[in-house]
Write an enzyme that holds these catalytic residues in place. Structure first.
Site, mmCIF file in Angstrom:
data_model
loop_
_atom_site.group_PDB
_atom_site.id
_atom_site.type_symbol
_atom_site.label_atom_id
_atom_site.label_comp_id
_atom_site.label_asym_id
_atom_site.label_seq_id
_atom_site.Cartn_x
_atom_site.Cartn_y
_atom_site.Cartn_z
ATOM 1 N N PRO A 68 0.822 -1.182 -0.034
ATOM 2 C CA PRO A 68 -0.024 -0.012 0.024
ATOM 3 C C PRO A 68 0.708 1.315 0.125
ATOM 4 C CG PRO A 68 -0.339 -1.395 1.919
ATOM 5 C CD PRO A 68 0.401 -2.042 1.204
ATOM 6 N N GLU A 92 2.377 -7.502 8.358
ATOM 7 C CA GLU A 92 2.135 -5.974 8.840
ATOM 8 C C GLU A 92 3.015 -5.222 7.927
ATOM 9 O OE1 GLU A 92 1.474 -8.297 11.052
ATOM 10 O OE2 GLU A 92 -0.637 -7.561 11.205
ATOM 11 N N ARG A 102 -3.163 -8.173 -20.589
ATOM 12 C CA ARG A 102 -3.910 -8.004 -21.674
ATOM 13 C C ARG A 102 -3.697 -6.783 -22.958
ATOM 14 N NH1 ARG A 102 -7.536 -4.053 -21.056
ATOM 15 N NH2 ARG A 102 -9.434 -5.186 -21.811
ATOM 16 N N ASP A 109 -10.410 1.315 -24.546
ATOM 17 C CA ASP A 109 -10.688 0.963 -23.349
ATOM 18 C C ASP A 109 -10.806 2.261 -22.363
ATOM 19 O OD1 ASP A 109 -10.567 -1.563 -23.201
ATOM 20 O OD2 ASP A 109 -8.655 -2.018 -22.682
HETATM 21 N N1 ADE Z 1 -0.913 -4.946 -0.043
HETATM 22 C C1 ADE Z 1 -1.885 -4.634 0.812
HETATM 23 N N2 ADE Z 1 -2.790 -3.476 0.311
HETATM 24 C C2 ADE Z 1 -2.301 -3.539 -0.820
HETATM 25 C C3 ADE Z 1 -2.574 -2.314 -1.793
HETATM 26 N N3 ADE Z 1 -3.753 -1.473 -1.690
HETATM 27 N N4 ADE Z 1 -1.716 -2.553 -2.912
HETATM 28 C C4 ADE Z 1 -1.014 -3.233 -3.247
HETATM 29 N N5 ADE Z 1 -0.408 -4.073 -2.067
HETATM 30 C C5 ADE Z 1 -1.112 -4.211 -1.082
#
Ligand code: ADE
Length: 247
Positions: free
Chosen positions: A92, A119, A157, A172
């Site tokens: 994230p 985590e 793709r 697209d």
């Molecule tokens: N791992 C956990 N959440 C994620 C996300 N939003 N994007 C990429 N990897 C992740």
């Protein structure tokens, strides 16, 4: 293209990678995907891949050694020595994935994706092993497996020959910086709702115009932020101005 994916949960990939467009791309030899289990690169009896966080705190951290060994082993077995293969951690904290990044990655011959879990990962992995970090959105999933599937799908793709026609990729949503125009198929009327007349006219120029207009209108209504960077010609910019005023 060859894609290697490092994960603690190889089984998760079985469903999505064995269906539809993806399956066809593999069968046709346009892409090869190898799923590697990180636990196979541990040396202790319990195949430990995570440990407590230095400094304390709840939550486990992915260990540095198995990941380094796995990446080095895959690199030496599978990639030409002189190739700088992107090593991408799904997290994230990464840069936000987009159609543009998918297009860039689809031009690579090799990709190595690492699915983060728990985590977090020991930060030395980010500093010294990966070349890129990608997030698929501002929300937290339980791991990088689903994001790796999302990235792989969007990339595959776009490889020439994977879809029937390259035009469908070019049209697209997001490919042009705009959302895609509305589409219809038979029947012409359903419960009194008719397909827009222009689409039945056979007039290709009118249809193309209408679609472009609809794309712009849709983008203005739903994702006005995209219009900042969309490539519009003069007529389209004028149309956008008119639509903005009548909004
Ligand atoms: N791992 C956990 N959440 C994620 C996300 N939003 N994007 C990429 N990897 C992740």
């Amino acid at each position: 293209m060859r894609i290697d994916i490092l994960t603690l949960f190889p089984q998760m990939f079985q469903g999505p990678f064995n269906e539809s467009i993806f399956r066809r791309a593999v069968d046709r030899g346009l892409v090869r995907v190898n799923i590697h289990n990180m636990r196979e690169y541990t040396h202790d009896r319990h195949h430990t891949v995570d440990d407590y966080s230095y400094g304390g705190g709840t939550g486990m951290v992915m260990k540095v050694e198995p990941l380094f060994e796995a990446v080095e082993s895959i690199k030496s077995r599978a990639y030409p020595e002189d190739r700088d293969v992107p090593v991408i951690l799904l997290t994230p904290q990464g840069r936000l994935f987009s159609q543009k990044i998918a297009r860039e990655l689809s031009q690579q011959e090799y990709l190595l994706l690492i699915c983060g879990r728990y985590e977090g990962v020991d930060d030395r992995i980010k500093e010294h092993l990966v070349t890129d970090e990608i997030s698929i959105g501002d929300y937290v999933l339980s791991g990088g497996e689903l994001p790796a599937m999302v990235v792989t799908d969007a990339v595959v793709r776009m490889i020439p020959g994977v879809l029937g026609s390259m035009e469908s990729v070019l049209e697209d949503s997001h490919a042009t910086g705009l959302l895609e125009y509305p589409q219809y198929t038979r029947p012409e009327v359903y419960r009194g709702w008719s397909v827009p007349e222009v689409l039945l006219s056979g007039n290709h120029a009118r249809i193309a115009n209408w679609r472009r207009e609809q794309s712009i209108m849709r983008t203005l209504e739903r994702r006005p932020d995209l219009l900042e960077s969309a490539e519009l010609n003069k007529t389209e910019r004028q149309l956008l101005e008119r639509l903005r005023k009548s909004h």
